[in-house]
Each structure stands twice: as structure tokens, then as C-alpha cells.
Write a protein that holds these residues in place. Sequence first.
Motif, PDB file in Angstrom:
ATOM      1  N   LYS A   1       3.079 -11.137   5.046  1.00 39.70           N
ATOM      2  CA  LYS A   1       3.421 -10.057   5.987  1.00 39.70           C
ATOM      3  C   LYS A   1       4.708  -9.356   5.569  1.00 39.70           C
ATOM      4  O   LYS A   1       4.842  -8.135   5.706  1.00 39.70           O
ATOM      5  CB  LYS A   1       3.580 -10.632   7.400  1.00 39.70           C
ATOM      6  CG  LYS A   1       2.270 -10.926   8.101  1.00 39.70           C
ATOM      7  CD  LYS A   1       2.507 -10.972   9.613  1.00 39.70           C
ATOM      8  CE  LYS A   1       1.199 -11.022  10.384  1.00 39.70           C
ATOM      9  NZ  LYS A   1       0.545 -12.320  10.315  1.00 39.70           N
ATOM     10  N   ARG A   2       5.638 -10.135   5.087  1.00 42.17           N
ATOM     11  CA  ARG A   2       6.920  -9.557   4.655  1.00 42.17           C
ATOM     12  C   ARG A   2       6.705  -8.614   3.473  1.00 42.17           C
ATOM     13  O   ARG A   2       7.307  -7.537   3.411  1.00 42.17           O
ATOM     14  CB  ARG A   2       7.868 -10.697   4.280  1.00 42.17           C
ATOM     15  CG  ARG A   2       9.297 -10.287   4.096  1.00 42.17           C
ATOM     16  CD  ARG A   2      10.197 -11.476   4.342  1.00 42.17           C
ATOM     17  NE  ARG A   2      11.511 -11.287   3.760  1.00 42.17           N
ATOM     18  CZ  ARG A   2      12.433 -10.466   4.232  1.00 42.17           C
ATOM     19  NH1 ARG A   2      12.170  -9.739   5.293  1.00 42.17           N
ATOM     20  NH2 ARG A   2      13.615 -10.377   3.646  1.00 42.17           N
ATOM     21  N   ILE A   3       5.866  -9.013   2.542  1.00 39.94           N
ATOM     22  CA  ILE A   3       5.555  -8.114   1.418  1.00 39.94           C
ATOM     23  C   ILE A   3       4.868  -6.852   1.945  1.00 39.94           C
ATOM     24  O   ILE A   3       5.228  -5.723   1.578  1.00 39.94           O
ATOM     25  CB  ILE A   3       4.659  -8.829   0.387  1.00 39.94           C
ATOM     26  CG1 ILE A   3       5.400  -9.993  -0.262  1.00 39.94           C
ATOM     27  CG2 ILE A   3       4.178  -7.839  -0.680  1.00 39.94           C
ATOM     28  CD1 ILE A   3       4.533 -10.879  -1.137  1.00 39.94           C
ATOM     29  N   GLU A   4       3.908  -7.054   2.831  1.00 40.57           N
ATOM     30  CA  GLU A   4       3.144  -5.897   3.354  1.00 40.57           C
ATOM     31  C   GLU A   4       4.043  -4.936   4.130  1.00 40.57           C
ATOM     32  O   GLU A   4       3.780  -3.734   4.181  1.00 40.57           O
ATOM     33  CB  GLU A   4       1.993  -6.391   4.222  1.00 40.57           C
ATOM     34  CG  GLU A   4       0.860  -6.997   3.390  1.00 40.57           C
ATOM     35  CD  GLU A   4      -0.125  -7.801   4.212  1.00 40.57           C
ATOM     36  OE1 GLU A   4      -1.091  -8.299   3.618  1.00 40.57           O
ATOM     37  OE2 GLU A   4       0.090  -7.944   5.433  1.00 40.57           O
ATOM     38  N   SER A   5       5.138  -5.477   4.699  1.00 39.80           N
ATOM     39  CA  SER A   5       6.029  -4.602   5.472  1.00 39.80           C
ATOM     40  C   SER A   5       6.721  -3.586   4.567  1.00 39.80           C
ATOM     41  O   SER A   5       7.276  -2.592   5.044  1.00 39.80           O
ATOM     42  CB  SER A   5       7.063  -5.438   6.232  1.00 39.80           C
ATOM     43  OG  SER A   5       8.045  -5.940   5.338  1.00 39.80           O
ATOM     44  N   PHE A   6       6.717  -3.836   3.256  1.00 37.95           N
ATOM     45  CA  PHE A   6       7.346  -2.905   2.317  1.00 37.95           C
ATOM     46  C   PHE A   6       6.401  -1.800   1.872  1.00 37.95           C
ATOM     47  O   PHE A   6       6.840  -0.786   1.339  1.00 37.95           O
ATOM     48  CB  PHE A   6       7.849  -3.664   1.076  1.00 37.95           C
ATOM     49  CG  PHE A   6       9.184  -4.296   1.301  1.00 37.95           C
ATOM     50  CD1 PHE A   6      10.339  -3.711   0.797  1.00 37.95           C
ATOM     51  CD2 PHE A   6       9.293  -5.459   2.042  1.00 37.95           C
ATOM     52  CE1 PHE A   6      11.569  -4.285   1.036  1.00 37.95           C
ATOM     53  CE2 PHE A   6      10.528  -6.032   2.280  1.00 37.95           C
ATOM     54  CZ  PHE A   6      11.675  -5.439   1.789  1.00 37.95           C
ATOM     55  N   LEU A   7       5.112  -1.986   2.075  1.00 37.95           N
ATOM     56  CA  LEU A   7       4.146  -1.045   1.512  1.00 37.95           C
ATOM     57  C   LEU A   7       4.325   0.393   2.015  1.00 37.95           C
ATOM     58  O   LEU A   7       4.195   1.334   1.219  1.00 37.95           O
ATOM     59  CB  LEU A   7       2.713  -1.540   1.767  1.00 37.95           C
ATOM     60  CG  LEU A   7       2.395  -2.912   1.157  1.00 37.95           C
ATOM     61  CD1 LEU A   7       0.938  -3.267   1.382  1.00 37.95           C
ATOM     62  CD2 LEU A   7       2.727  -2.936  -0.331  1.00 37.95           C
TER      63      LEU A   7
ATOM     64  N   GLY B   1      -0.613 -10.490  -6.787  1.00 42.17           N
ATOM     65  CA  GLY B   1      -1.559  -9.493  -7.276  1.00 42.17           C
ATOM     66  C   GLY B   1      -2.625  -9.170  -6.239  1.00 42.17           C
ATOM     67  O   GLY B   1      -3.027  -8.012  -6.076  1.00 42.17           O
ATOM     68  N   GLU B   2      -3.066 -10.195  -5.524  1.00 46.61           N
ATOM     69  CA  GLU B   2      -4.080  -9.970  -4.482  1.00 46.61           C
ATOM     70  C   GLU B   2      -3.519  -9.099  -3.357  1.00 46.61           C
ATOM     71  O   GLU B   2      -4.180  -8.191  -2.866  1.00 46.61           O
ATOM     72  CB  GLU B   2      -4.553 -11.322  -3.925  1.00 46.61           C
ATOM     73  CG  GLU B   2      -5.402 -12.122  -4.902  1.00 46.61           C
ATOM     74  CD  GLU B   2      -5.589 -13.573  -4.488  1.00 46.61           C
ATOM     75  OE1 GLU B   2      -6.209 -14.316  -5.257  1.00 46.61           O
ATOM     76  OE2 GLU B   2      -5.084 -13.968  -3.408  1.00 46.61           O
ATOM     77  N   VAL B   3      -2.294  -9.406  -2.937  1.00 47.09           N
ATOM     78  CA  VAL B   3      -1.686  -8.633  -1.840  1.00 47.09           C
ATOM     79  C   VAL B   3      -1.506  -7.172  -2.245  1.00 47.09           C
ATOM     80  O   VAL B   3      -1.706  -6.260  -1.438  1.00 47.09           O
ATOM     81  CB  VAL B   3      -0.318  -9.245  -1.434  1.00 47.09           C
ATOM     82  CG1 VAL B   3       0.360  -8.383  -0.378  1.00 47.09           C
ATOM     83  CG2 VAL B   3      -0.499 -10.670  -0.926  1.00 47.09           C
ATOM     84  N   LEU B   4      -1.147  -6.953  -3.519  1.00 44.39           N
ATOM     85  CA  LEU B   4      -0.824  -5.589  -3.971  1.00 44.39           C
ATOM     86  C   LEU B   4      -1.988  -4.912  -4.689  1.00 44.39           C
ATOM     87  O   LEU B   4      -1.829  -3.795  -5.212  1.00 44.39           O
ATOM     88  CB  LEU B   4       0.401  -5.634  -4.895  1.00 44.39           C
ATOM     89  CG  LEU B   4       1.686  -6.190  -4.279  1.00 44.39           C
ATOM     90  CD1 LEU B   4       2.822  -6.168  -5.293  1.00 44.39           C
ATOM     91  CD2 LEU B   4       2.073  -5.405  -3.029  1.00 44.39           C
ATOM     92  N   ASP B   5      -3.141  -5.577  -4.744  1.00 42.23           N
ATOM     93  CA  ASP B   5      -4.319  -5.000  -5.427  1.00 42.23           C
ATOM     94  C   ASP B   5      -4.041  -4.664  -6.880  1.00 42.23           C
ATOM     95  O   ASP B   5      -4.410  -3.583  -7.374  1.00 42.23           O
ATOM     96  CB  ASP B   5      -4.808  -3.723  -4.710  1.00 42.23           C
ATOM     97  CG  ASP B   5      -5.512  -4.049  -3.411  1.00 42.23           C
ATOM     98  OD1 ASP B   5      -5.989  -5.194  -3.274  1.00 42.23           O
ATOM     99  OD2 ASP B   5      -5.571  -3.166  -2.532  1.00 42.23           O
ATOM    100  N   ILE B   6      -3.367  -5.556  -7.566  1.00 43.35           N
ATOM    101  CA  ILE B   6      -3.119  -5.345  -8.997  1.00 43.35           C
ATOM    102  C   ILE B   6      -3.473  -6.623  -9.747  1.00 43.35           C
ATOM    103  O   ILE B   6      -3.524  -7.716  -9.164  1.00 43.35           O
ATOM    104  CB  ILE B   6      -1.653  -4.952  -9.300  1.00 43.35           C
ATOM    105  CG1 ILE B   6      -0.677  -5.965  -8.687  1.00 43.35           C
ATOM    106  CG2 ILE B   6      -1.363  -3.547  -8.837  1.00 43.35           C
ATOM    107  CD1 ILE B   6       0.776  -5.658  -8.973  1.00 43.35           C
TER     108      ILE B   6
END
Length: 195
Positions: free
Chosen positions: A27-33, A66-71
Motif C-alpha cells: 500500500k505504501r508503494i501504491e501511495s506513490f503512484l 515488479g508485480e506491484v509496478l507492472d514491470i
Amino acid sequence: MSWQAIDRNEAVIDPQAPPVLSEAVRKRIESFLPRYETKQAALVPALHIVQDELGHLSYQAMKEIGEVLDIHPSVVMDTASFYTHFWTHPKGRKVITVCRGISCELLGGAKLLDVLKEKLGIDEHETTPDGEYSLMTEECLALCDHAPCMLINEKVHKCVRPEDVDRILADPNNATLDIPRSDLFDGPHEDGPHE
Ligand code: FES
């Protein structure tokens, strides 16, 4: 800048291994998107977040980032292995970062590094057998007027002479910040500051 050569044939990940990124970290990573035009642009903050949480970036962690960021995981690994700040293998509880910039070099930085290597019995990017210290260098710590200098975790040690090393290593508070920790990510960590 020292490049780490990584043999990608070693990157074997157990497909049955449980995830290493917690829901809170995802969630913390996604909060940066929302800050970026592409998900990939959030890669460096994501690497900081995960290393801050797990201590280093394992292959499993890179795969999940990579999964979270689609890379592709190889893109994550390329970035993680480019910066000396990121550790792809476990590091010690305390990381000593010696400045190797020109000001520190002129005032004894190389000698300081040699003494630390000798006292700790390790080379750069290695960890003492007890897991207490790892050692690395950086180009300039932006403390040139206090050369030669080094960090232990985030604590600054200024004007360090070789004869200061024993005292500094013996100090149990040598990594304890005496000023509030700057927050790299513009907001308080849910679990409070990490030392
Ligand atoms: S050269 Fe060492 S802090 Fe700048």
C-alpha cells in the motif's frame, strides 16, 4: 561509482515461497503512484521503502516489486544493482559509509577506510560475521567542510581520524541519531521512524 556484477543465472526464486512484501508495504508503494505518469517511475521510492522495511532487496522482493509496478523483475534488478545504496544481499545492523570524495580523500579518507577494513576484517560491501557492521563507500556525503567523514546508518561522524575509529566502534550509540530523522518519503511511517 562501483558497479556490482550480478550473474542473473543465480536469480532462482522458489515459486512456492510466501510473499515477503506485507500488505502495508504494498500500500505504501501504491501511495506513490499518483505522483508519477507511469508506475515504473515509482521504482526508486519503492526500492527505498522495501529496503527500509526488509533490510535488503532479495530476488523475491524484487519480483514482488515488479508485480506491484507492472514491470519485469529484471528492470527492478537493473535499477537496484546500479545504486550502491541498495543492497541485494543481507547487510549488517549498522552500515558504515565512508566518503571517498576528493575533499575527504585529500584529508585522509582512504586511510580511514583502510583502518575500518582492518578493524572490522571486511572489505567493501561485506558484513562482519556477527552481522553487526557492513562497510561501503559513497562519492560525496555533502559534508566536505567536515572531511574526512562517514555515516553509521544515518548518523554523521565528522572529521574522523584513524585514531578515532576504536572509540567510535566501541560506542553503542554510534548510530543513534541526535536530531529527528528526516523522512525520505514525505510522511510519517506507519510504524514510526526506523533507526
Ligand atoms: S568529499 Fe567527502 S563529504 Fe564531500
